[in-house]
Design a protein around this motif. Sequence first.
Motif, PDB file in Angstrom:
ATOM      1  N   ASN A 167       6.629 -13.251  -3.865  1.00 11.43           N
ATOM      2  CA  ASN A 167       5.902 -12.384  -2.944  1.00 11.43           C
ATOM      3  C   ASN A 167       5.687 -10.989  -3.528  1.00 11.43           C
ATOM      4  OD1 ASN A 167       5.771 -14.439  -1.103  1.00 11.43           O
ATOM      5  ND2 ASN A 167       7.355 -13.635   0.244  1.00 11.43           N
ATOM      6  N   THR A 168       6.665 -10.495  -4.283  1.00 10.05           N
ATOM      7  CA  THR A 168       6.536  -9.167  -4.890  1.00 10.05           C
ATOM      8  C   THR A 168       5.426  -9.152  -5.931  1.00 10.05           C
ATOM      9  OG1 THR A 168       8.890  -8.735  -4.528  1.00 10.05           O
ATOM     10  CG2 THR A 168       7.771  -7.361  -6.144  1.00 10.05           C
ATOM     11  N   GLY A 169       5.356 -10.199  -6.741  1.00 10.26           N
ATOM     12  CA  GLY A 169       4.272 -10.282  -7.719  1.00 10.26           C
ATOM     13  C   GLY A 169       2.914 -10.390  -7.064  1.00 10.26           C
ATOM     14  N   ALA A 170       2.822 -11.207  -6.014  1.00 18.35           N
ATOM     15  CA  ALA A 170       1.551 -11.351  -5.301  1.00 18.35           C
ATOM     16  C   ALA A 170       1.130 -10.048  -4.652  1.00 18.35           C
ATOM     17  CB  ALA A 170       1.666 -12.458  -4.252  1.00 18.35           C
ATOM     18  N   ASP A 171       2.087  -9.342  -4.070  1.00 18.19           N
ATOM     19  CA  ASP A 171       1.776  -8.064  -3.429  1.00 18.19           C
ATOM     20  C   ASP A 171       1.227  -7.060  -4.433  1.00 18.19           C
ATOM     21  OD1 ASP A 171       2.108  -6.061  -1.145  1.00 18.19           O
ATOM     22  OD2 ASP A 171       3.394  -5.174  -2.683  1.00 18.19           O
ATOM     23  N   LEU A 172       1.794  -7.039  -5.636  1.00 21.09           N
ATOM     24  CA  LEU A 172       1.292  -6.127  -6.666  1.00 21.09           C
ATOM     25  C   LEU A 172      -0.124  -6.500  -7.085  1.00 21.09           C
ATOM     26  CD1 LEU A 172       1.618  -3.874  -8.753  1.00 21.09           C
ATOM     27  CD2 LEU A 172       2.717  -5.530 -10.264  1.00 21.09           C
ATOM     28  N   ALA A 217      10.276   0.504  -2.744  1.00 19.33           N
ATOM     29  CA  ALA A 217      10.152   1.262  -1.498  1.00 19.33           C
ATOM     30  C   ALA A 217       8.729   1.332  -0.970  1.00 19.33           C
ATOM     31  CB  ALA A 217      10.711   2.670  -1.686  1.00 19.33           C
ATOM     32  N   ASP A 218       7.758   1.569  -1.819  1.00 17.78           N
ATOM     33  CA  ASP A 218       6.374   1.762  -1.367  1.00 17.78           C
ATOM     34  C   ASP A 218       5.531   0.513  -1.590  1.00 17.78           C
ATOM     35  OD1 ASP A 218       6.797   4.420  -0.543  1.00 17.78           O
ATOM     36  OD2 ASP A 218       6.616   5.105  -2.618  1.00 17.78           O
ATOM     37  N   THR A 219       6.133  -0.628  -1.447  1.00 19.52           N
ATOM     38  CA  THR A 219       5.429  -1.886  -1.651  1.00 19.52           C
ATOM     39  C   THR A 219       5.357  -2.656  -0.337  1.00 19.52           C
ATOM     40  OG1 THR A 219       7.345  -3.291  -2.127  1.00 19.52           O
ATOM     41  CG2 THR A 219       6.487  -1.949  -3.947  1.00 19.52           C
ATOM     42  N   GLY A 220       4.556  -3.699  -0.356  1.00 15.22           N
ATOM     43  CA  GLY A 220       4.424  -4.523   0.836  1.00 15.22           C
ATOM     44  C   GLY A 220       5.601  -5.439   1.093  1.00 15.22           C
ATOM     45  N   VAL A 221       6.573  -5.453   0.180  1.00 20.63           N
ATOM     46  CA  VAL A 221       7.742  -6.341   0.350  1.00 20.63           C
ATOM     47  C   VAL A 221       9.026  -5.561   0.566  1.00 20.63           C
ATOM     48  CG1 VAL A 221       6.705  -8.206  -1.003  1.00 20.63           C
ATOM     49  CG2 VAL A 221       8.133  -6.475  -2.152  1.00 20.63           C
TER      50      VAL A 221
END
Length: 216
Positions: free
Chosen positions: A155-160, A111-115
């Motif tokens: 993308n989720t890993g990169a965003d983290l 929820a609080d991520t860039g993806v």
Amino acid sequence: MTEVTVVRETLEQSVADLHPPAFQNRLQTRLADVSLTPAVLTVRAARALEPSADMDACALRGAGVQLTYEGLRLTRSILRNERWDDGNANSYYLDLLAAAVLVSRGYYYLADTGVSQEAVEAARRFGRYQTYAQNGELADGEYSLEADFVALAVNTGADLALQTVPPSVTAYGESLARDIGSEPLAGPDTALEGVDERIRSFAGGPDATEVDEYDE
């Protein structure tokens, strides 16, 4: 502990607060025997770009991707194989509820991520294409749930790791999705060989060295 072990434990804990116990057990049983490629890919992408990234935080993001994928995958299975009017109504409705819970819990972790919006769009795309498929309007190879979630995992890993997703990493995720994002989704040992080095090279990140194994 290996990435697979940490991810599997995180998935188990992700539904540990659900009641009644029989429903919780139904979900944990389902999650115990799945390809963990989406979750492990999320972890490996994050730690390839930021080797010091906390493994538990990475695994939680990975669980968000995996849970959303599993919920949609279960929905697809229900639409293909189950009927509510053939004497199996209880199982049908329980599986529908399980699918909704898995997607909801996955969204919660993202929820609080860039993806977060990308995850929502993946679910919407799934819904649209399921409608097309039910109407016979979907050509083979036109859509792949697995490909969507391989790309989302990168993308989720990169965003983290970076708090952003470089276009080059997105492009790599889309390329990887075309290579491995087919049904059934292969396990991480097979599907993700060499992924760490390629993600680093596409992002211009650290030299391609092994990420330290997570220590308990």
